[in-house]
Motif scaffolding. Structure first.
Motif, PDB file in Angstrom:
ATOM      1  N   ASN A  82       0.849  -1.184   0.000  1.00  0.00           N
ATOM      2  CA  ASN A  82       0.000   0.000   0.000  1.00  0.00           C
ATOM      3  C   ASN A  82       0.887   1.237   0.000  1.00  0.00           C
ATOM      4  N   TYR A  83       0.750   2.070  -1.038  1.00  0.00           N
ATOM      5  CA  TYR A  83       1.554   3.282  -1.132  1.00  0.00           C
ATOM      6  C   TYR A  83       0.707   4.515  -0.857  1.00  0.00           C
ATOM      7  N   LYS A  84       1.189   5.331   0.093  1.00  0.00           N
ATOM      8  CA  LYS A  84       0.544   6.617   0.350  1.00  0.00           C
ATOM      9  C   LYS A  84       0.810   7.568  -0.810  1.00  0.00           C
ATOM     10  N   GLY A  85       2.007   7.431  -1.404  1.00  0.00           N
ATOM     11  CA  GLY A  85       2.359   8.243  -2.551  1.00  0.00           C
ATOM     12  C   GLY A  85       2.376   7.408  -3.816  1.00  0.00           C
ATOM     13  N   LEU A  86       3.283   7.734  -4.751  1.00  0.00           N
ATOM     14  CA  LEU A  86       3.390   7.019  -6.013  1.00  0.00           C
ATOM     15  C   LEU A  86       4.066   5.668  -5.808  1.00  0.00           C
ATOM     16  N   TYR A  87       3.993   4.806  -6.812  1.00  0.00           N
ATOM     17  CA  TYR A  87       4.545   3.459  -6.716  1.00  0.00           C
ATOM     18  C   TYR A  87       6.038   3.511  -6.377  1.00  0.00           C
ATOM     19  N   GLY A  88       6.428   2.754  -5.358  1.00  0.00           N
ATOM     20  CA  GLY A  88       7.813   2.710  -4.924  1.00  0.00           C
ATOM     21  C   GLY A  88       8.200   3.819  -3.969  1.00  0.00           C
ATOM     22  N   ASP A  89       7.275   4.733  -3.701  1.00  0.00           N
ATOM     23  CA  ASP A  89       7.549   5.871  -2.819  1.00  0.00           C
ATOM     24  C   ASP A  89       6.919   5.611  -1.461  1.00  0.00           C
ATOM     25  N   ASN A  90       7.751   5.324  -0.477  1.00  0.00           N
ATOM     26  CA  ASN A  90       7.249   4.998   0.855  1.00  0.00           C
ATOM     27  C   ASN A  90       7.217   6.212   1.789  1.00  0.00           C
ATOM     28  N   ALA A  91       7.606   7.363   1.279  1.00  0.00           N
ATOM     29  CA  ALA A  91       7.598   8.562   2.116  1.00  0.00           C
ATOM     30  C   ALA A  91       6.164   9.010   2.387  1.00  0.00           C
ATOM     31  N   GLN A  92       5.962   9.660   3.514  1.00  0.00           N
ATOM     32  CA  GLN A  92       4.649  10.204   3.855  1.00  0.00           C
ATOM     33  C   GLN A  92       4.511  11.600   3.252  1.00  0.00           C
ATOM     34  N   HIS A  93       3.369  11.847   2.655  1.00  0.00           N
ATOM     35  CA  HIS A  93       3.143  13.135   2.008  1.00  0.00           C
ATOM     36  C   HIS A  93       1.839  13.755   2.486  1.00  0.00           C
ATOM     37  N   THR A 103       8.757   6.408 -17.369  1.00  0.00           N
ATOM     38  CA  THR A 103       9.597   6.955 -16.293  1.00  0.00           C
ATOM     39  C   THR A 103       9.702   6.002 -15.115  1.00  0.00           C
ATOM     40  N   ARG A 104       8.582   5.488 -14.660  1.00  0.00           N
ATOM     41  CA  ARG A 104       8.576   4.595 -13.496  1.00  0.00           C
ATOM     42  C   ARG A 104       8.647   3.121 -13.928  1.00  0.00           C
ATOM     43  N   SER A 105       7.947   2.778 -15.005  1.00  0.00           N
ATOM     44  CA  SER A 105       7.884   1.376 -15.431  1.00  0.00           C
ATOM     45  C   SER A 105       9.259   0.828 -15.798  1.00  0.00           C
ATOM     46  N   LYS A 106      10.074   1.669 -16.442  1.00  0.00           N
ATOM     47  CA  LYS A 106      11.406   1.227 -16.868  1.00  0.00           C
ATOM     48  C   LYS A 106      12.281   0.869 -15.672  1.00  0.00           C
ATOM     49  N   LEU A 107      12.092   1.576 -14.562  1.00  0.00           N
ATOM     50  CA  LEU A 107      12.869   1.302 -13.344  1.00  0.00           C
ATOM     51  C   LEU A 107      12.608  -0.108 -12.815  1.00  0.00           C
ATOM     52  N   TYR A 108      11.415  -0.627 -13.094  1.00  0.00           N
ATOM     53  CA  TYR A 108      11.017  -1.940 -12.573  1.00  0.00           C
ATOM     54  C   TYR A 108      10.899  -2.974 -13.698  1.00  0.00           C
ATOM     55  N   ASN A 109      11.709  -2.751 -14.763  1.00  0.00           N
ATOM     56  CA  ASN A 109      11.762  -3.699 -15.878  1.00  0.00           C
ATOM     57  C   ASN A 109      10.377  -3.939 -16.477  1.00  0.00           C
ATOM     58  N   TRP A 110       9.561  -2.886 -16.510  1.00  0.00           N
ATOM     59  CA  TRP A 110       8.246  -2.875 -17.144  1.00  0.00           C
ATOM     60  C   TRP A 110       7.227  -3.763 -16.437  1.00  0.00           C
ATOM     61  N   GLU A 111       7.526  -4.170 -15.210  1.00  0.00           N
ATOM     62  CA  GLU A 111       6.579  -4.965 -14.424  1.00  0.00           C
ATOM     63  C   GLU A 111       6.311  -4.260 -13.098  1.00  0.00           C
ATOM     64  N   ILE A 112       5.071  -3.891 -12.876  1.00  0.00           N
ATOM     65  CA  ILE A 112       4.658  -3.211 -11.655  1.00  0.00           C
ATOM     66  C   ILE A 112       3.874  -4.204 -10.797  1.00  0.00           C
ATOM     67  N   ASN A 113       4.414  -4.529  -9.629  1.00  0.00           N
ATOM     68  CA  ASN A 113       3.731  -5.486  -8.756  1.00  0.00           C
ATOM     69  C   ASN A 113       2.372  -4.964  -8.317  1.00  0.00           C
ATOM     70  N   ASP A 137      -5.020   6.926  -1.193  1.00  0.00           N
ATOM     71  CA  ASP A 137      -5.592   8.265  -1.382  1.00  0.00           C
ATOM     72  C   ASP A 137      -5.344   8.864  -2.758  1.00  0.00           C
ATOM     73  N   LEU A 138      -4.984   8.020  -3.730  1.00  0.00           N
ATOM     74  CA  LEU A 138      -4.658   8.552  -5.050  1.00  0.00           C
ATOM     75  C   LEU A 138      -5.481   7.881  -6.146  1.00  0.00           C
ATOM     76  N   PHE A 139      -5.968   8.694  -7.075  1.00  0.00           N
ATOM     77  CA  PHE A 139      -6.695   8.248  -8.262  1.00  0.00           C
ATOM     78  C   PHE A 139      -5.758   8.407  -9.455  1.00  0.00           C
ATOM     79  N   GLN A 140      -5.725   7.407 -10.362  1.00  0.00           N
ATOM     80  CA  GLN A 140      -4.786   7.478 -11.473  1.00  0.00           C
ATOM     81  C   GLN A 140      -5.465   7.306 -12.829  1.00  0.00           C
ATOM     82  N   ILE A 141      -4.921   8.042 -13.820  1.00  0.00           N
ATOM     83  CA  ILE A 141      -5.362   7.966 -15.207  1.00  0.00           C
ATOM     84  C   ILE A 141      -4.164   7.532 -16.044  1.00  0.00           C
TER      85      ILE A 141
END
Length: 295
Positions: A7-18, A31-41, A47-51
């Motif tokens: 469960n991420y409060k922020g963006l994927y891979g971001d564990n900081a509290q915002h 930008t983010r997918s390439k960091l994880y070899n195009w696979e997002i667990n 609290d975030l809605f994504q498009i």
């Protein structure tokens, strides 16, 4: 399996509290997918809605242990608190807009019907028949991205207006049930606030009359609202949320059935198991076993 949900409060891979507030973010899909070899667990954002706007290439949405093909051009909406993951081809091109739940509520203060529609993940596919609609949406997306990068005096107001137009454009692609169109804003607002109250409290920790009191209406009125919009009683709406949460724990954690029932504030694990089977047709153990076999 892990004990805790990813469960991420922020963006994927971001564990900081915002402090999210009226948070709006844009980035390229790569930008983010390439960091994880195009696979997002599989994960969720509380609290975030994504498009996701995919302009070329393909990918796979992983949700509820199912794999759904994403083929460009398409737009994918992922509501808050929705488990999802991705497998993208390395040549996929697209963009991701992320909006805080608080800002979403500001956008739809006067349009609760659209907010009701956005409760579930949805993919919008485009072809030559609706190409003009896609171009209109992409034009609005470009205006949104430009506004995000600039510091105009009325930035928030501009973003609010642009997002309203964007979501209305998507709404117009839907053949939403006619009876919901006739529901007035007050009814829709009550239902949306009821959903928010359910999310803020453990599902079995409050009685329907307590939810109604919080909304300053009677239990009878609350039941009428739920029946008119989703053809379910208020208690069934609460149970639906509880079962959805239970499924997440059954699939993505190693908590025992008893532990899950207590996490959701069911005082009796046997009652939890009976309700789960009534709602799904499977016992919690059967549901967990079936999802493991699929994997």
């Amino acid at each position: 399996m892990k004990k805790n949900l990813l469960n991420y409060k922020g963006l994927y891979g971001d564990n900081a509290q915002h402090e999210l507030g009226n948070f709006v973010h844009h980035e390229l899909l790569a930008t983010r997918s390439k960091l994880y070899n195009w696979e997002i667990n599989e994960h969720l954002h509380t609290d975030l809605f994504q498009i996701f706007i995919i302009s070329s290439g393909e990918g796979v949405l992983i949700q509820d242990n199912n794999k759904i093909i994403l083929k460009a051009p398409c737009i994918l909406l992922i509501p808050t608190n929705t488990f999802h993951g991705f497998e993208f081809q390395s040549d996929v091109c697209g963009e991701v807009l992320t909006i805080s739940e608080q800002f979403m509520e500001t956008i739809f203060t006067n349009s609760p019907l659209i907010l009701l529609e956005l409760n579930k993940a949805k993919q919008y596919s485009f072809n030559s028949d609706n190409e003009d609609s896609l171009n209109d949406l992409l034009y609005l997306k470009d205006k949104i991205v430009k506004e995000i990068t600039e510091n105009n005096t009325y930035k928030q107001l501009c973003l609010q207006s642009l997002f309203q137009l964007f979501f209305v454009g998507l709404h117009n692609l839907n053949s939403f049930e006619n009876e919901k169109e006739t529901a007035n804003n007050r009814t829709l607002t009550y239902f949306h606030n009821f959903q928010k109250l359910i999310k803020k409290t453990l599902p079995e920790s409050k009685l329907i009359k307590e939810y109604a009191n919080d909304l300053r209406i009677t239990p009878v009125h609350l039941n009428r609202i739920c029946q008119s919009l989703v053809q379910k009683s208020a208690l069934q709406v609460v149970h639906d949320y509880a079962i959805t949460e239970a499924k997440k724990y059954l699939v993505y954690t190693s908590y025992s059935i008893s532990e899950i029932s207590y996490l959701l504030n069911f005082k009796d694990p046997a009652y939890f198991s009976r309700l789960f089977k009534k709602q799904t047709g499977f016992s919690p153990n059967q549901f967990r076993s079936s999802t493991i076999q699929k994997e």
